[in-house]
Motif scaffolding. Structure first.
Motif: not given
Length: 543
Positions: A203, A230, A301
């Motif tokens: 990430t 991602y 994230i």
């Protein structure tokens, strides 16, 4: 500095619609994504065109339904010649750039048949689904179907994470008390920290690469559409420290399932209950081990997006970049006695979708939540319109979201959404003895009633108004025959409207109408007088 307009298109893999702070999760903090929603429009009822990675993404990237583009399951190639978002944006001088995952399987046989070198500029664009691959990494090791030694692995080795496959041995494994490797593929290890530092995880790395592209693009005046895709929170469910320990069993929401679902279930659903991933998530303690890691990956994230958003602001791009945050599908996580995704319950087929239009015309809708039915294929025409391109309804089957973002009253309500699934490569097909051509499911959802057509079997039907958890399948209940017939008619009407004529626009068809007389093609005329009369009446359209 880049051009006047850019698009940052963020996609997570396997992120459920309800695992964000702004969508109501009581324990998961996502302040940066929440702030994005406060600045744009959050679409509450957004649905993918297939609840599995490959077909869903091919619909995102083409703006077309699965029945139109034909890539019906993972590793089914997108055929050569299928127009993509990258093709449409290239006509406008816009770079369409990838950082992360696409799950694209190239049609190498088709390219060979046409004499296209996959290493050529054209070949790369076709093989990469219309993207300029600044960094392609699908996170699908250890088999490495796309690149057996991707840049991320080489980067990890340069940092001292040694081994043939650092992705697996470091980024997606934990370490035991005696230094032994504990594979992140195994659900029992989901509570342990990955061996890499958080700043070296997938990430963080992909965020760095996105910023590296934007930095390089600063010397190029061409506008860009950057797809930051991602790999997480898709399995393996393992997070780096400190994200592995931010949540625990206390933060796991009650499972959404009912014993009634396992009494006389639909045959296809019954077979999915027997899949290994479903049986695993039905076991006691598995959700409590896995979901905290899933939540930690989402929190990471969000933190990385905070870093990216700050970078955009420093670069002066924040106020002129359209930003989209979404997912390619959801994750059952044990709900409905299932694991993975693939069927049509809300937690699988419904996605988060936030769109921030920087234009002043969108000021009136900032921070709002739309309950309009929208589909993943709506993004491609949205981007095209944002960059000033002409609409292409004969190719792009979605609808631009800009009228909804700008609340100009020109967007008709969509009466229903459609999703498709091909289960030919799953054991459900062989267990049921279904021919490959018949192993298909279609969902029609009108905002209340969800109908699933299963070839060779009875349909499924759910009333989300009286049964929001989708526990009661009404597909065999005679009291709801009228609803089933109505929704089946909706599906039939949709199926008859496929966009197969993509080489001529409607405008070109209109210009070609009734042009036989000017072209000297005199079919059915008796004499010159009739021809002259036709010319006088202007029935022919000049060439």
């Amino acid at each position: 500095m880049t051009g006047e307009r850019n698009v940052l298109w963020i996609m997570c893999d396997q992120l459920r619609f309800d695992y964000l702070g702004c969508t109501g999760h009581p324990h998961l903090e996502t302040p940066n994504i929440d702030a994005l929603a406060a600045r744009g429009v959050r679409f509450e009822r957004a649905y993918v065109q297939s609840p599995i990675c490959g077909p869903s993404r091919m619909s995102f990237y083409t703006g077309r339904y699965v029945r139109s583009h034909g890539s019906s399951w993972n590793k089914v190639p997108l055929r050569v010649g299928e127009p993509t978002l990258g093709d449409h944006l290239a006509e406008l001088g816009v770079r369409n750039v990838l950082v992360g995952k696409t799950h694209m399987k190239a049609d190498l046989a088709g390219m060979a048949r046409l004499g296209i070198d996959p290493a050529s500029d054209l070949g790369v664009r076709i093989a990469q689904c219309g993207f300029e691959p600044f960094e392609r990494d699908d996170g699908l090791h250890p088999d490495g179907p796309y690149d057996p030694d991707p840049p991320y692995d080489r980067w990890l080795r340069a940092l001292g994470y040694q081994g043939d496959n650092p992705w697996e041995d470091w980024a997606n494994s934990a370490e035991g008390p005696d230094g032994e490797l504990l594979s992140g593929w195994l659900l029992e290890h989901a509570d342990k920290p990955a061996r890499v530092k958080a700043e070296h995880s997938e990430t963080a790395y992909m965020t760095d690469r996105a910023m590296a592209f934007i930095e390089q693009a600063g010397a190029d005046e061409r506008p860009w559409c950057l797809h930051l895709s991602y790999i997480k929170p898709h399995w393996p469910y393992i997070a780096p420290a400190p994200y592995h320990a931010l949540y625990d069993a206390r933060h796991v929401l009650p499972v959404v399932r009912d014993e009634a679902e396992r009494r006389d279930p639909h045959p296809v659903y019954a077979r999915y209950l027997e899949e290994r991933f479903s049986r695993a998530f039905a076991r006691q303690g598995v959700r409590e081990r896995v979901i905290p890691a899933y939540m930690g990956l989402i929190r990471q994230i969000d933190d990385e997006l905070g870093r990216l958003f700050a970078f955009l602001k420093r670069r002066g791009l924040w106020e002129r970049t359209l930003i989209v945050f979404t997912s390619d599908h959801g994750d059952y996580l044990g709900d409905h006695w299932l694991g993975e995704k693939e069927l049509f319950h809300e937690c699988s087929v419904r996605i988060p979708l936030i769109v921030v239009d920087p234009s002043p015309a969108a000021d009136a809708t900032r921070g709002s939540v739309s309950d309009r039915l929208v589909e993943s294929i709506d993004l491609a025409p949205t981007f095209l319109e944002f960059f000033g391109g002409a609409a292409k309804p004969h190719v792009l089957e979605g609808r631009s979201l800009l009228p909804l973002l700008r609340d100009d009253g020109s967007a008709p309500a969509r009466p229903f959404v459609v999703s498709e699934y091909d289960y030919a490569m799953r054991r459900a097909r062989t267990d049921l003895g279904v021919p490959i051509s018949d192993a298909r499911l279609w969902m029609v959802f009108d905002g209340r009633w969800k109908y699933v057509h299963a070839r060779g079997f009875r349909p499924l039907l759910f009333d989300l108004e009286s049964d929001p958890d989708e526990f009661r399948d009404l597909g065999a209940d005679p009291a709801f025959a009228d609803q089933r017939a109505r929704l089946h008619a909706c599906l039939s009407d949709w199926a008859l409207q496929g966009a197969s004529r993509i080489t001529l626009s409607d405008a070109e068809i209109a210009r070609a109408t009734d042009r036989e007389v000017p072209a000297g093609i005199l079919i059915g005329y008796w004499d010159e007088e009739e021809v002259a009369e036709a010319r006088r009446l202007g029935s022919g359209v000049p060439l």
